[in-house]
Design an enzyme around this catalytic site. Structure first.
Site, PDB file in Angstrom:
ATOM      1  N   SER A 440      11.860  35.101  40.820  1.00  0.00           N
ATOM      2  CA  SER A 440      10.832  35.235  41.850  1.00  0.00           C
ATOM      3  C   SER A 440       9.788  34.138  41.754  1.00  0.00           C
ATOM      4  O   SER A 440       9.012  33.944  42.673  1.00  0.00           O
ATOM      5  CB  SER A 440      10.187  36.611  41.767  1.00  0.00           C
ATOM      6  OG  SER A 440       9.791  36.873  40.459  1.00  0.00           O
ATOM      7  N   HIS A 461      16.359  34.800  46.237  1.00  0.00           N
ATOM      8  CA  HIS A 461      15.255  35.698  45.898  1.00  0.00           C
ATOM      9  C   HIS A 461      15.303  36.946  46.781  1.00  0.00           C
ATOM     10  O   HIS A 461      15.002  36.894  47.966  1.00  0.00           O
ATOM     11  CB  HIS A 461      13.926  34.942  46.075  1.00  0.00           C
ATOM     12  CG  HIS A 461      12.716  35.758  45.753  1.00  0.00           C
ATOM     13  ND1 HIS A 461      11.472  35.489  46.246  1.00  0.00           N
ATOM     14  CD2 HIS A 461      12.565  36.852  44.970  1.00  0.00           C
ATOM     15  CE1 HIS A 461      10.610  36.383  45.792  1.00  0.00           C
ATOM     16  NE2 HIS A 461      11.255  37.225  45.026  1.00  0.00           N
ATOM     17  N   GLU A 473      15.109  35.244  50.494  1.00  0.00           N
ATOM     18  CA  GLU A 473      14.504  33.906  50.441  1.00  0.00           C
ATOM     19  C   GLU A 473      15.462  33.011  49.652  1.00  0.00           C
ATOM     20  O   GLU A 473      15.741  33.265  48.483  1.00  0.00           O
ATOM     21  CB  GLU A 473      13.139  34.009  49.738  1.00  0.00           C
ATOM     22  CG  GLU A 473      12.340  32.730  49.775  1.00  0.00           C
ATOM     23  CD  GLU A 473      10.959  32.876  49.132  1.00  0.00           C
ATOM     24  OE1 GLU A 473      10.758  33.792  48.291  1.00  0.00           O
ATOM     25  OE2 GLU A 473      10.085  32.071  49.459  1.00  0.00           O
ATOM     26  N   ASN A 511       6.041  34.529  47.290  1.00  0.00           N
ATOM     27  CA  ASN A 511       5.105  34.800  46.196  1.00  0.00           C
ATOM     28  C   ASN A 511       3.960  33.791  46.154  1.00  0.00           C
ATOM     29  O   ASN A 511       2.879  34.084  45.657  1.00  0.00           O
ATOM     30  CB  ASN A 511       5.838  34.842  44.857  1.00  0.00           C
ATOM     31  CG  ASN A 511       6.516  36.183  44.672  1.00  0.00           C
ATOM     32  OD1 ASN A 511       6.105  37.170  45.287  1.00  0.00           O
ATOM     33  ND2 ASN A 511       7.555  36.227  43.852  1.00  0.00           N
TER      34      ASN A 511
END
Ligand code: 3HC
Length: 722
Positions: A440, A461, A473, A511
């Site tokens: 992540s 991800h 992702e 993130n």
């Protein structure tokens, strides 16, 4: 103009009719379109066909409507045309045109049967509701539903009135308020469909049924003329209870931020018991009004960008994905098990590997439980469930990995551990296998350093819980081969996710923009804001949960780790506050150990903010923070960071940024994503607010250069922004 006989003969008409054995078969097939949609051409073609039927052409005794387009019956009104609605009157007129046509269909003196194979959504289902009988195929592609609410509008071709009159108010509201889609079997259980048959015999059976209805040996099933057909709903007071409960449910879910579901309730309520044509006028007016709301415009934008992200990986011309039939997952924790489950559900054979047998077995159980739960919800048969769970096998060996088309590592988030695992995987696979990492935060290029074939390495991800979160992702580093990206993108779609492809950078996109938002929430706590005050401000802005709750859900230890990685990369604006460190040092991991910002009871149920946290962080609630201040500090922190990622080329397009923020981290859908949000409120407006925050709180609020540029030039991020 109606489709001409020549157009019908050469197959360029969107609908054509032939009378076969006394049945007029209307075949739908819009040329040059991936799906059948209701647009001007189709309406005109149907208008011509209805005129012929009204004249009794060919002596047809019954009508069957069938589609020749694989996988679709009718996917609804053409959503593209909604962009042209400028005033409520535009949408109202479009709705009335649909009503007029379907009214003629309904009033034909001969029975009309809808033979549905593939999706019948929105206006598509509304066409079927105007028919006298509905037969659906048992194909998994057959899906019936009224998803308009997800576009910020309501069913505008009679659905709000005909569905409650056909299946009752409660069932109809359930469909309209959630937008859920039912396969043939579930649609029959809900009373929408009358028969479910295998696809190859759909047309002959529909024709036979149509003739039986014409002969009077079978009764048609049309909407009730006098209101709900459900006896229980005719009991005094029952409907007001149903409407009250539904309204409470909507408000709890939407915080009143979405006008469409409330309007659906009102329109169903007001139309019930009225003659159909009067009720339809109420529907048309509401449809027109909703279609031009900012919420509908944003949700429409999301439909387009999501579809575009699914269909376009922005790869060099001619790049072909490889077929994905087998997947191996390394690391049988919660994420690994989730990835295994969604892959198996898509028909892929899965090996789930862990070091210890117990861990692999536990992961297998988690994956199977998820599969069973989801299959039961879809009312799958027992043998189907067995076949599904058999697709996942647990192992402690790398044996069989050579056949895998994609391997996903989902081991502990630590560079050393991941490097070792990547080496092991590489030794077990061939050069044609994609090596994906479900990290992540760790840059993919860093992970690829351990690989002999870095071009096969890519970031995949997933978001937690994997079976529920719609985003994948995909992160490419400088050396990722384009076939690897194409295959990963295709795999994402295959397992029902919306993939976005982003370039490598710490935290990637999702993130990266979440991190300063979370850090700012912790800073607010340090300043003496209350935990629930912060959370409420953000759920009022439209997030599904507030940031303090999110800390607890993600796990404070996980958040701490990610925060440190992000702080190392972006020290100027992501310096983590000490708040999270103090909670972790106090043994608080959040929901998973029943101790976090919030308190939990013995059953794990959240009981409220844990007041002892304030002493722990040394910041008792000091001043009541203005709700708008909290919303601006957190909301704009995320928006500004999103713009930076575009400026730096982490994002390839604003489109992917909107998709990623909404589907990955819950950015409010009715705001359309961070870029759409800027386009709507104006770059200058966002710039001014950021500058004001910068003056008060410091350089972390310094506006992104690209935002300044947009404010200066008046340019927009989104092509479809007005
Ligand atoms: N209008 C216009 N275009 C549509 C469309 C629609 N209703 N439905 C699908 N499309 C287009 C997509 O934009 C895409 O176009 P592209 O190839 O140019 O990118 C193409 O059809 C294929 O769509 P997908 O890539 O999404 O294909 P899938 O096979 O994954 O999904 C689908 C097919 C299930 C039909 C999905 O596209 C979908 O859910 N469509 C929207 C359905 C919907 O919301 N219908 C209600 C419309 S509103 C309405 O009917 C109002 C009425 O009450 C008056």
């Amino acid at each position: 103009m109606a489709a001409t006989a020549t157009e019908e003969r050469v197959g360029t008409a969107p609908a054509r009719m032939e009378v076969e054995d006394g049945v007029a078969v209307i075949r739908l097939n819009q040329p040059g379109k991936p799906v059948n949609v209701i647009n001007a051409e189709l309406l005109q073609a149907l208008d011509g066909i209805l005129a012929r039927l009204e004249k009794g052409e060919g002596g047809a005794r019954a009508v069957v409507i069938v589609s020749e387009k694989k996988g679709t019956w009718i996917a609804g009104a053409d959503i593209e045309q909604f962009k042209d609605f400028r005033t409520p009157a535009d949408g109202e007129a479009a709705s009335r045109a649909g009503h007029a046509l379907l009214g003629r269909l309904e009033r034909l003196p001969i029975p009309v049967v809808a033979a549905i194979d593939g999706v019948a959504l929105g206006g598509g289902l509304e066409v079927a509701l105007a028919c006298g009988y509905r037969v659906a195929s048992d194909s998994p592609k057959t899906k019936l539903g009224l998803p308009e609410v997800q576009l910020g509008i309501l069913p505008g071709a009679g659905g709000t009135q005909r569905l409650p009159r056909l299946i009752g108010v409660r069932g109809a509201l359930d469909l309209m308020l959630t937008g859920k889609q039912l396969d043939g079997r579930r649609a029959r259980a809900a009373g929408i469909v009358d028969e479910v048959v295998p696809a190859p015999v759909l047309l002959p059976i529909a024709k036979r049924i149509a003739l039986e209805i014409a002969d009077g040996t079978r009764a048609p099933r049309t909407a009730s003329k006098t209101g709900s057909p459900e006896n229980v709903e005719r009991l005094p007071g029952m409907l007001s209870v149903i409407f009250r409960k539904a309204r409470e449910g909507v408000l709890a879910k939407t915080h009143g931020l979405y006008p469409a579901p409330l309007r659906i309730l009102q329109v169903v309520h007001d139309g019930l018991g009225k003659p159909l044509d009067e009720a339809l006028k109420i529907e048309a007016k509401a449809f027109g009004e909703l279609a031009v709301t900012p919420e509908a415009r944003s949700l429409l934008h999301l439909f387009f960008v999501t579809t575009a992200a699914k269909n376009d990986a922005a790869l060099p011309e001619g790049t072909k994905p490889r077929k994905v039939e087998e997947v191996a997952v390394v690391g049988a924790g919660f994420m690994g098990a989730g990835i295994a489950a969604v892959s198996a559900e898509a028909g892929i054979e899965v090996r789930l590997k862990d070091v210890k047998l117990e861990a692999a077995a536990k992961g297998l159980k988690t994956a199977r439980d998820t599969l069973v739960k989801r299959a039961r919800r879809k009312k799958a048969r027992r043998f189907e469930v067995t076949a599904l769970i058999d697709r996942v096998q647990a192992t402690t060996e790398y044996a069989g990995f050579r056949q895998a088309d994609v391997v996903v590592e989902a081991v502990f988030e630590d560079v050393k551990v991941k490097h070792a695992v990547i080496k092991e995987i590489e030794a077990a696979i061939g050069p044609d296998t994609v090596l994906g990492s479900n990290t992540s935060t760790i840059p993919i290029a860093t992970l690829a350093e351990a690989a002999a074939r870095p071009e096969n390495v890519i970031g995949l991800h997933f978001f937690s819980p994997v079976d529920k979160m719609p985003l994948l992702e995909i992160i490419v580093h400088d050396r990722t081969a384009s076939w690897v990206t194409a295959t990963s993108h295709a795999y994402g779609k295959q397992i029902g996710k919306t993939p976005i492809v982003v370039n490598d950078s710490p935290g990637f996109y999702a993130n990266r923009i979440l991190s300063p938002y979370m850090a700012e929430a912790a800073l607010l706590l340090e300043e003496g804001a209350r935990m629930d005050e912060i959370d409420r401000a953000m759920t009022d802005w439209g997030y599904p949960v507030g940031p303090i709750t999110l800390y607890d859900e993600v796990g404070l230890d996980v958040a701490q780790k990610a925060g440190k990685i992000m702080a190392a990369a972006f020290a100027d604006r992501m310096k983590p506050s000490t708040v999270v460190d103090r909670l972790v040092a106090d043994g608080r991991s959040g929901r998973k150990n029943g101790k976090g910002f919030y308190a939990y009871d013995a059953e794990g149920k959240r009981t409220g903010p844990d007041e002892s946290v304030y002493a722990l962080i040394g910041s008792p609630p000091a001043r009541a923070h203005d709700r708008a201040e909290i919303q601006d500090r957190l909301g704009l922190m995320m928006v500004n960071e999103a713009v930076r990622t575009l400026e730096e080329g982490v994002l390839r397009s604003a489109r992917d940024g909107d998709v990623g923020a909404v589907l990955g981290i819950g950015f409010p859908p009715f705001r359309g994503g961070p870029f759409w949000y800027v386009d709507q409120v104006g770059a200058q407006n966002v710039l001014n607010r950021l500058r004001a925050l910068e003056a008060r709180f410091g350089a972390r609020f310094a506006p992104a250069k690209l935002l300044e540029e947009k404010a200066r030039t008046g340019g927009k991020f989104s092509d479809d922004a007005a």
